[in-house]
Every structure is written in structure tokens, then in C-alpha cells.
Scaffold this motif. Structure first.
Motif, PDB file in Angstrom:
ATOM      1  N   ILE A   1     -16.936   3.124 -39.036  1.00 60.04           N
ATOM      2  CA  ILE A   1     -15.972   4.582 -38.620  1.00 60.04           C
ATOM      3  C   ILE A   1     -15.297   5.361 -39.209  1.00 60.04           C
ATOM      4  O   ILE A   1     -14.451   5.666 -40.550  1.00 60.04           O
ATOM      5  CB  ILE A   1     -14.583   3.134 -38.032  1.00 60.04           C
ATOM      6  CG1 ILE A   1     -15.160   1.884 -37.254  1.00 60.04           C
ATOM      7  CG2 ILE A   1     -13.089   3.731 -37.692  1.00 60.04           C
ATOM      8  CD1 ILE A   1     -13.931   1.092 -36.623  1.00 60.04           C
TER       9      ILE A   1
ATOM     10  N   THR B   1     -18.476   7.772 -36.057  1.00 60.75           N
ATOM     11  CA  THR B   1     -18.022   8.313 -35.672  1.00 60.75           C
ATOM     12  C   THR B   1     -17.051   9.515 -35.787  1.00 60.75           C
ATOM     13  O   THR B   1     -16.967   9.703 -36.927  1.00 60.75           O
ATOM     14  CB  THR B   1     -17.046   7.174 -34.965  1.00 60.75           C
ATOM     15  OG1 THR B   1     -16.295   7.122 -35.732  1.00 60.75           O
ATOM     16  CG2 THR B   1     -17.308   5.899 -34.850  1.00 60.75           C
TER      17      THR B   1
ATOM     18  N   TYR C   1     -16.192   4.092 -27.374  1.00 57.95           N
ATOM     19  CA  TYR C   1     -15.397   3.366 -28.797  1.00 57.95           C
ATOM     20  C   TYR C   1     -15.835   2.372 -29.166  1.00 57.95           C
ATOM     21  O   TYR C   1     -16.825   1.721 -29.516  1.00 57.95           O
ATOM     22  CB  TYR C   1     -14.018   3.938 -29.169  1.00 57.95           C
ATOM     23  CG  TYR C   1     -14.044   4.095 -31.127  1.00 57.95           C
ATOM     24  CD1 TYR C   1     -14.577   3.938 -31.288  1.00 57.95           C
ATOM     25  CD2 TYR C   1     -12.663   3.266 -30.626  1.00 57.95           C
ATOM     26  CE1 TYR C   1     -13.878   3.747 -32.849  1.00 57.95           C
ATOM     27  CE2 TYR C   1     -12.653   2.035 -32.645  1.00 57.95           C
ATOM     28  CZ  TYR C   1     -13.318   3.510 -33.497  1.00 57.95           C
ATOM     29  OH  TYR C   1     -12.808   2.689 -34.320  1.00 57.95           O
TER      30      TYR C   1
ATOM     31  N   LEU D   1     -18.968  -0.313 -30.984  1.00 53.51           N
ATOM     32  CA  LEU D   1     -18.263  -0.933 -31.512  1.00 53.51           C
ATOM     33  C   LEU D   1     -18.528  -2.781 -31.312  1.00 53.51           C
ATOM     34  O   LEU D   1     -18.971  -3.404 -33.000  1.00 53.51           O
ATOM     35  CB  LEU D   1     -16.661  -1.122 -32.628  1.00 53.51           C
ATOM     36  CG  LEU D   1     -15.772   0.212 -32.704  1.00 53.51           C
ATOM     37  CD1 LEU D   1     -14.163  -0.310 -33.431  1.00 53.51           C
ATOM     38  CD2 LEU D   1     -16.781   0.497 -34.001  1.00 53.51           C
TER      39      LEU D   1
ATOM     40  N   VAL E   1     -15.712   0.903 -43.151  1.00 53.52           N
ATOM     41  CA  VAL E   1     -14.205   1.600 -43.454  1.00 53.52           C
ATOM     42  C   VAL E   1     -14.692   2.056 -44.758  1.00 53.52           C
ATOM     43  O   VAL E   1     -14.135   1.033 -45.305  1.00 53.52           O
ATOM     44  CB  VAL E   1     -13.635   0.971 -43.070  1.00 53.52           C
ATOM     45  CG1 VAL E   1     -12.063   1.486 -42.558  1.00 53.52           C
ATOM     46  CG2 VAL E   1     -14.122  -0.170 -40.813  1.00 53.52           C
TER      47      VAL E   1
ATOM     48  N   GLY F   1      -9.195   0.831 -38.948  1.00 52.46           N
ATOM     49  CA  GLY F   1     -10.466   0.673 -37.985  1.00 52.46           C
ATOM     50  C   GLY F   1     -11.346  -1.104 -39.108  1.00 52.46           C
ATOM     51  O   GLY F   1     -11.880  -1.723 -38.409  1.00 52.46           O
TER      52      GLY F   1
END
Length: 325
Positions: free
Chosen positions: A164, A192, A219, A223, A231, A242
Motif C-alpha cells: 500500500i 498501489t 482497491y 487487498l 505497509v 493501510g
């Protein structure tokens, strides 16, 4: 008149979950315009909301500094009884604390709001030292409809990790790309966020996939499909949004090795220093023990859900105390 209103100038999961938890009506005032046009538009929209809703209690996300100053300067006109600022790290330390006039303005904002919400004790201490009135409220876990945690890895296939990322200066994304070089066949990493052209033009490892900007549904689906989530931050006192999203989705984590992240995400995570070698080692460790970390994150999710109520109670007590002052 609306009792509680929450205004933000960006779309972020914390605003949505927090506003729901405190019973505030959420307004996301966003614009794709450049700054010269965006700020006047957002100011005008915010003033219209305040004129129409006339909230007794107003929550604003900080940053934006402009939004916070607007709320401070108009609260008397709109008869706002309680002004509460939800302060993110970028609001506590604008531009990573590099520009003193912005730091001074941030400290002024602490003093001019009734309550400053922060995510951890270190930030609370900083706000207190600068004349503010903090209360600690970590992010509530967002509700993505996941009832049961389960390992999703496909046998004999590379694991799917989602990093993320916003491609910000506080994120070691170059180190993640470097770390991926030696992990082809073991982990595929989906990064991302809206990346710059210089990144796309690089000779990236085959196991790095750039997703670009994804809208909410795409999104969350990405995940959901991950075996684990990455993260990372260079900020010492940051609890990344995140990470909460990952726990809510029952996904184990690779996180930066900071005291704040170690303290709050104490299970279901491998903590890495923000360099390629440490990140690569953490990814390998996660791949070797995915089942173990998946079981841990299920327990962590239950603990955080049970524990969050006391933070909300502390906030509500402080609001009532301020109302009686």
C-alpha cells in the motif's frame, strides 16, 4: 441544526470509520482542480455546509491546515460549541517538520481547538507540550464484511503481496523495488498508488506490478486477494491507515520497525528496517511462516476490536468535560 459534523478535504478510510463511530455526519469536500482553484472551491463548499448544518460539535481533519484555520476563524460566527481536530502525522509535523513557520502554525492550531485527536502517546505528548488538549484514538478497524480469517495462498505458486503506497517521501518504495529483485518466484508485489513516469520507465523486476490509482472497490478487492500486505513508513510515530485495513481483512503484515508500529501491531506482522536487505528478509520470513502470521493476525483483530471501545469512551468523556467547562 446538526449535532455533529465531520469535514475532510480528502477521501480517507479513517474519516469514514471515525465519523460513523462518533455519530457525526461526514462531508468529503474534494476537487480535482489545481491548488489555486481547489482551495477557493473547498472553502466555499465548507462555508455552505457550516451555514446549512450549524453543527454544535465540528470535527475537522488536519491536514488540511487551510481547513483547520477556516474552522477556527469561523467557529464563533457559526456558533460551534466544540471544535475537534483529527490530527494526522502530516498535520502534527507539516512537510515532515522541515519548515518552522508551518510548525509554528500547527502549534497555534493545537491551542485554538478544544480537542486534538492523535493516534499514539508520543504525538499526544507533543500536542500537550505545545498547549493543546489531546486524546488518543487509534483508527477503528474498517468494516469490510470479513467474518472469518483464512489463509488464501495457492500451493506451489508465488505469494501475492500488496504494498500500500502513495509514492510519498515518507515511504521506502525504492527499497521495496530493490528487495523484490532477489525474490522472483517467491513473492509477487503489487504496488498501489498513482506513480510518476520515472518509476514506470525504470527496468523493474518481473515480480513488481504497478497497479496505478485504484477506486475504492477495486482497491479493496486487491487487498482481499493478497496473501499478505506491506505497509512501510519512515515516520517514527505513524500508525498507517493501510495497516488497519490489512488487519480488518485478516491479512498478515510486513511493517516498518518503529516503536509505534511494534507497540500497536504486536502480532501477525514482521517488522523490517527501511532498507532493501531488511525488507527482503522480512518478506522471506513472511513467506516461510505465512500460516503462523495469519493465525496471529486473526487474534490481533479480535483484540483491537475489543479494545477500541475504551478509546471512544475516553473521547466522549473529554467532549462532555469540555462542554461542561
Amino acid at each position: 441544526m446538526t449535532e455533529r459534523v465531520w469535514i475532510t478535504w480528502e477521501v480517507q478510510q479513517r474519516n469514514r470509520t471515525m465519523s460513523q463511530k462518533v455519530g457525526a455526519r461526514l462531508f468529503e469536500v474534494t476537487s480535482a482542480r489545481g491548488r489555486l482553484l481547489r482551495y477557493p472551491y473547498q472553502v466555499w463548499c465548507t462555508l455552505q455546509i457550516l451555514r446549512r448544518e450549524r453543527p454544535a460539535v465540528l470535527f475537522v481533519q488536519h491536514p488540511s491546515i487551510v481547513l483547520s484555520m477556516l474552522a477556527i476563524s469561523t467557529r464563533r460566527y457559526f456558533r460551534i460549541s466544540r471544535l475537534i481536530m483529527d490530527a494526522h502525522n502530516a498535520g502534527i509535523y507539516p512537510l515532515e517538520g522541515r519548515i518552522e513557520p508551518l510548525n509554528s502554525l500547527a502549534r497555534l492550531i493545537f491551542r485554538r481547538t478544544d480537542i486534538t485527536i492523535v493516534t499514539n502517546a508520543v504525538l499526544a505528548g507533543y500536542v500537550t507540550d505545545n498547549g493543546g488538549n489531546p486524546v488518543i484514538v487509534p483508527d477503528p478497524l474498517p468494516d469490510f464484511g470479513v467474518e472469518k480469517c483464512a489463509v488464501s495462498a495457492v500451493p506451489n505458486s508465488p505469494l501475492k503481496a500488496v504494498f500500500i503506497c502513495t509514492w510519498g517521501a515518507d515511504e521506502p518504495w525504492e527499497e521495496v523495488i530493490e528487495a523484490a529483485t532477489g525474490l522472483e518466484g517467491l513473492v509477487n508485489i503489487y504496488i498501489t498508488g498513482k506513480y510518476i513516469a520515472a518509476v514506470a520507465n525504470r527496468n523493474l523486476p518481473k515480480n513488481i506490478i504497478l497497479t496505478g490509482f485504484l477506486h475504492d472497490e477495486a482497491y479493496i478487492d486487491l487487498l482481499r486477494s493478497a496473501d499478505f500486505i506491506i505497509v512501510l513508513t519512515k515516520r517514527e510515530n505513524c500508525l498507517n491507515c493501510g495497516a488497519y485495513e490489512a488487519v480488518s481483512l485478516c491479512k498478515p503484515l510486513v511493517l516498518s520497525d518503529t516503536s509505534a508500529l511494534r507497540g500497536y501491531f504486536s502480532a501477525g506482522a514482521v517488522h523490517a528496517e527501511n532498507n532493501a536487505r531488511s525488507i527482503a528478509a522480512a518478506l522471506g520470513q513472511m513467506a516461510d511462516s505465512l500460516n503462523e502470521y495469519s493465525a496471529q493476525v486473526a487474534q490481533l483483530r479480535q483484540h483491537l476490536e475489543e479494545d477500541w471501545g475504551r478509546y471512544l469512551l475516553a473521547l466522549e468523556r473529554k467532549i462532555r468535560l469540555e462542554e461542561g467547562a
